[in-house]
Design a protein around this motif. Structure first.
Motif, PDB file in Angstrom:
ATOM      1  N   SER A  37      11.693   6.173  -2.739  1.00 44.02           N
ATOM      2  CA  SER A  37      11.848   6.760  -4.071  1.00 44.02           C
ATOM      3  C   SER A  37      12.492   5.766  -5.025  1.00 44.02           C
ATOM      4  O   SER A  37      12.104   5.668  -6.200  1.00 44.02           O
ATOM      5  N   SER A  38      13.463   5.026  -4.560  1.00 43.12           N
ATOM      6  CA  SER A  38      14.122   4.034  -5.402  1.00 43.12           C
ATOM      7  C   SER A  38      13.139   2.963  -5.862  1.00 43.12           C
ATOM      8  O   SER A  38      13.139   2.564  -7.030  1.00 43.12           O
ATOM      9  N   VAL A  39      12.272   2.498  -4.945  1.00 36.77           N
ATOM     10  CA  VAL A  39      11.285   1.470  -5.301  1.00 36.77           C
ATOM     11  C   VAL A  39      10.283   2.025  -6.302  1.00 36.77           C
ATOM     12  O   VAL A  39       9.921   1.362  -7.286  1.00 36.77           O
ATOM     13  N   LEU A  40       9.827   3.240  -6.085  1.00 34.77           N
ATOM     14  CA  LEU A  40       8.847   3.840  -6.992  1.00 34.77           C
ATOM     15  C   LEU A  40       9.425   4.045  -8.390  1.00 34.77           C
ATOM     16  O   LEU A  40       8.683   4.063  -9.382  1.00 34.77           O
ATOM     17  N   ARG A  41      10.748   4.188  -8.481  1.00 37.84           N
ATOM     18  CA  ARG A  41      11.386   4.341  -9.789  1.00 37.84           C
ATOM     19  C   ARG A  41      11.711   3.002 -10.440  1.00 37.84           C
ATOM     20  O   ARG A  41      12.281   2.967 -11.522  1.00 37.84           O
ATOM     21  N   GLY A  42      11.343   1.897  -9.791  1.00 37.50           N
ATOM     22  CA  GLY A  42      11.565   0.585 -10.392  1.00 37.50           C
ATOM     23  C   GLY A  42      12.613  -0.250  -9.711  1.00 37.50           C
ATOM     24  O   GLY A  42      12.899  -1.378 -10.150  1.00 37.50           O
ATOM     25  N   GLY A  43      13.216   0.246  -8.624  1.00 31.25           N
ATOM     26  CA  GLY A  43      14.206  -0.532  -7.905  1.00 31.25           C
ATOM     27  C   GLY A  43      13.573  -1.686  -7.138  1.00 31.25           C
ATOM     28  O   GLY A  43      12.394  -1.632  -6.750  1.00 31.25           O
ATOM     29  N   ALA A  44      14.340  -2.741  -6.911  1.00 30.06           N
ATOM     30  CA  ALA A  44      13.840  -3.906  -6.179  1.00 30.06           C
ATOM     31  C   ALA A  44      13.839  -3.599  -4.682  1.00 30.06           C
ATOM     32  O   ALA A  44      14.864  -3.194  -4.129  1.00 30.06           O
ATOM     33  N   PRO A  45      12.704  -3.790  -4.012  1.00 29.27           N
ATOM     34  CA  PRO A  45      12.663  -3.520  -2.570  1.00 29.27           C
ATOM     35  C   PRO A  45      13.353  -4.627  -1.786  1.00 29.27           C
ATOM     36  O   PRO A  45      13.182  -5.812  -2.073  1.00 29.27           O
ATOM     37  N   GLY A  46      14.128  -4.264  -0.794  1.00 26.97           N
ATOM     38  CA  GLY A  46      14.772  -5.243   0.062  1.00 26.97           C
ATOM     39  C   GLY A  46      13.822  -5.739   1.140  1.00 26.97           C
ATOM     40  O   GLY A  46      12.732  -5.185   1.346  1.00 26.97           O
ATOM     41  N   PRO A  47      14.214  -6.798   1.856  1.00 31.34           N
ATOM     42  CA  PRO A  47      13.339  -7.364   2.902  1.00 31.34           C
ATOM     43  C   PRO A  47      12.925  -6.354   3.963  1.00 31.34           C
ATOM     44  O   PRO A  47      11.753  -6.327   4.374  1.00 31.34           O
ATOM     45  N   ALA A  54       4.543  -3.120   4.717  1.00 30.26           N
ATOM     46  CA  ALA A  54       3.348  -3.941   4.891  1.00 30.26           C
ATOM     47  C   ALA A  54       2.377  -3.369   5.926  1.00 30.26           C
ATOM     48  O   ALA A  54       1.198  -3.149   5.614  1.00 30.26           O
ATOM     49  N   PRO A  55       2.792  -3.123   7.172  1.00 27.50           N
ATOM     50  CA  PRO A  55       1.816  -2.571   8.122  1.00 27.50           C
ATOM     51  C   PRO A  55       1.356  -1.169   7.751  1.00 27.50           C
ATOM     52  O   PRO A  55       0.203  -0.801   8.016  1.00 27.50           O
ATOM     53  N   ALA A  56       2.228  -0.387   7.123  1.00 30.57           N
ATOM     54  CA  ALA A  56       1.833   0.960   6.718  1.00 30.57           C
ATOM     55  C   ALA A  56       0.747   0.913   5.644  1.00 30.57           C
ATOM     56  O   ALA A  56      -0.092   1.824   5.555  1.00 30.57           O
ATOM     57  N   LEU A  57       0.761  -0.136   4.827  1.00 33.04           N
ATOM     58  CA  LEU A  57      -0.226  -0.293   3.759  1.00 33.04           C
ATOM     59  C   LEU A  57      -1.377  -1.210   4.164  1.00 33.04           C
ATOM     60  O   LEU A  57      -2.270  -1.478   3.355  1.00 33.04           O
ATOM     61  N   GLU A  58      -1.333  -1.720   5.401  1.00 30.05           N
ATOM     62  CA  GLU A  58      -2.357  -2.633   5.917  1.00 30.05           C
ATOM     63  C   GLU A  58      -2.432  -3.896   5.066  1.00 30.05           C
ATOM     64  O   GLU A  58      -3.515  -4.384   4.727  1.00 30.05           O
ATOM     65  N   LEU A  59      -1.268  -4.443   4.738  1.00 30.21           N
ATOM     66  CA  LEU A  59      -1.161  -5.704   4.020  1.00 30.21           C
ATOM     67  C   LEU A  59      -0.329  -6.667   4.845  1.00 30.21           C
ATOM     68  O   LEU A  59       0.476  -6.268   5.690  1.00 30.21           O
ATOM     69  N   HIS A  60      -0.517  -7.957   4.582  1.00 25.77           N
ATOM     70  CA  HIS A  60       0.331  -8.960   5.214  1.00 25.77           C
ATOM     71  C   HIS A  60       1.742  -8.848   4.635  1.00 25.77           C
ATOM     72  O   HIS A  60       1.911  -8.759   3.410  1.00 25.77           O
ATOM     73  N   ALA A  61       2.743  -8.877   5.510  1.00 29.03           N
ATOM     74  CA  ALA A  61       4.117  -8.773   5.032  1.00 29.03           C
ATOM     75  C   ALA A  61       4.448  -9.898   4.062  1.00 29.03           C
ATOM     76  O   ALA A  61       5.097  -9.679   3.031  1.00 29.03           O
ATOM     77  N   ALA A  62       4.008 -11.124   4.365  1.00 29.62           N
ATOM     78  CA  ALA A  62       4.308 -12.252   3.476  1.00 29.62           C
ATOM     79  C   ALA A  62       3.719 -12.025   2.093  1.00 29.62           C
ATOM     80  O   ALA A  62       4.335 -12.380   1.080  1.00 29.62           O
ATOM     81  N   ASP A  63       2.521 -11.442   2.025  1.00 29.61           N
ATOM     82  CA  ASP A  63       1.900 -11.168   0.728  1.00 29.61           C
ATOM     83  C   ASP A  63       2.695 -10.119  -0.044  1.00 29.61           C
ATOM     84  O   ASP A  63       2.821 -10.197  -1.270  1.00 29.61           O
ATOM     85  N   LEU A  64       3.204  -9.133   0.669  1.00 32.27           N
ATOM     86  CA  LEU A  64       3.959  -8.093  -0.028  1.00 32.27           C
ATOM     87  C   LEU A  64       5.253  -8.665  -0.622  1.00 32.27           C
ATOM     88  O   LEU A  64       5.682  -8.249  -1.702  1.00 32.27           O
ATOM     89  N   PHE A  65       5.867  -9.630   0.055  1.00 34.45           N
ATOM     90  CA  PHE A  65       7.019 -10.319  -0.519  1.00 34.45           C
ATOM     91  C   PHE A  65       6.609 -11.033  -1.800  1.00 34.45           C
ATOM     92  O   PHE A  65       7.321 -10.980  -2.817  1.00 34.45           O
ATOM     93  N   VAL A  66       5.456 -11.711  -1.779  1.00 32.74           N
ATOM     94  CA  VAL A  66       4.976 -12.419  -2.966  1.00 32.74           C
ATOM     95  C   VAL A  66       4.728 -11.446  -4.104  1.00 32.74           C
ATOM     96  O   VAL A  66       5.151 -11.672  -5.251  1.00 32.74           O
ATOM     97  N   ILE A  67       4.048 -10.360  -3.820  1.00 27.50           N
ATOM     98  CA  ILE A  67       3.715  -9.377  -4.860  1.00 27.50           C
ATOM     99  C   ILE A  67       4.979  -8.770  -5.463  1.00 27.50           C
ATOM    100  O   ILE A  67       5.043  -8.515  -6.673  1.00 27.50           O
TER     101      ILE A  67
END
Length: 290
Positions: A37-47, A54-67
């Motif tokens: 909920s914090s991330v969806l409201r604009g909070g910065a996601p932690g590592p 990443a796996p829940a969204l079927e994305l590479h974890a490294a890419d999600l850090f970049v995004i």
């Protein structure tokens, strides 16, 4: 001025596409109730949040850090910064292999052990410190494949048969070259990210790929896998790919005339001001698909 990237809004678009609500995604990612909920409201996601999502969204974890605009942890970053300049050599051979040989190459590459990092993860180069915008995000994702500007131009040519100058890719990152649906289709062929997710990231729907080569997912997956290899390992992978290619070639009868040598693939000596080869259609000729 470029608007800052809204990671929470991007995440909501992905959730809509995957038909996930916040509770479902939180459970799949192993997150505490308020973290998403914090991330969806604009909070910065932690590592830990990014690694869980990443796996829940079927994305590479490294890419999600970049995004998310976060630093990619060392354990997720490309292993050898020197290896990226030769990725295009492997792609060139891979696209020329028969369909039944390409999975064999992917298996061999995937089975290579990941060696210890020798060089530290370098900081972004001055010319790669892009402002915000969709083009900047795409070029950061490309850099996450261990590709600088010149290596990007070589690799895109090998994967798609179309050439854009290294400076053109730099302009995409800086926002001085418009990101078109056609260009985005080329990124789809190189990034191991589906077109719908890139559309959610950029707001642009990719054009239908015009490449007559193998399934883009095969090429993109190979590019992703080799980011964990050293330069020496990548050289061995290229040699193995070349052996597969040579075994697949039909034998020439002894009395058959010798065919004329075809030019080796490479970057054209000149390009148009727009960064493209000055010929109709913007597609490389057939000799450059080998």
């Amino acid at each position: 001025m470029t608007e800052p990237f809204d990671f929470g809004a991007f995440l909501e678009r992905l959730m809509d596409r995957r038909r996930l609500d916040a509770a479902m995604l939180s459970r799949a990612a192993g997150l505490a109730g308020g973290e998403l909920s914090s991330v969806l409201r604009g909070g910065a996601p932690g590592p830990s949040v990014l690694r869980g999502l990443a796996p829940a969204l079927e994305l590479h974890a490294a890419d999600l850090f970049v995004i998310a605009g976060a630093r990619v942890p060392d354990d997720l970053a490309p292993v050898d910064p020197e290896a990226g300049s030769d990725v295009h050599r492997l792609v060139r051979v891979a696209v020329a292999l028969p369909d039944e040989r390409r999975p064999e190459l992917a298996h061999v590459v995937g089975s290579m052990p990941q060696e210890e990092r020798v060089l530290p993860v370098p900081p972004p180069r001055p010319h790669e410190r892009y402002p915000g915008g969709p083009g900047a995000l795409l070029m950061r994702l490309v850099r996450n494949r261990n590709l600088g500007w010149t290596a990007t131009a070589h690799t895109f040519l090998a994967a798609t048969g179309r050439y854009w100058s290294a400076a053109t890719y730099g302009g995409i990152g800086r926002g001085t070259v418009p990101l078109t649906d056609e260009l985005l289709a080329d990124f789809c062929a190189v990034l191991d990210v589906c077109g719908e997710d890139l559309a959610a990231l950029t707001g642009i729907t990719p054009a239908t790929p015009r490449s007559t080569g193998p399934c883009p997912g095969e090429v993109a997956g190979l590019i992703w896998d080799v980011r964990r290899l050293t330069a020496a390992q990548l050289e061995r992978a290229v040699e193995y790919a070349e052996s597969l290619r040579d075994r697949a070639r039909p034998l020439t009868p002894p009395d058959a005339p010798t065919p004329p040598a075809s030019p080796d693939i490479g970057l054209p000596p000149t390009a148009s001001p727009g960064g493209r080869i000055p010929h109709s259609g913007g597609s490389a000729d057939s000799s450059k698909n080998r």
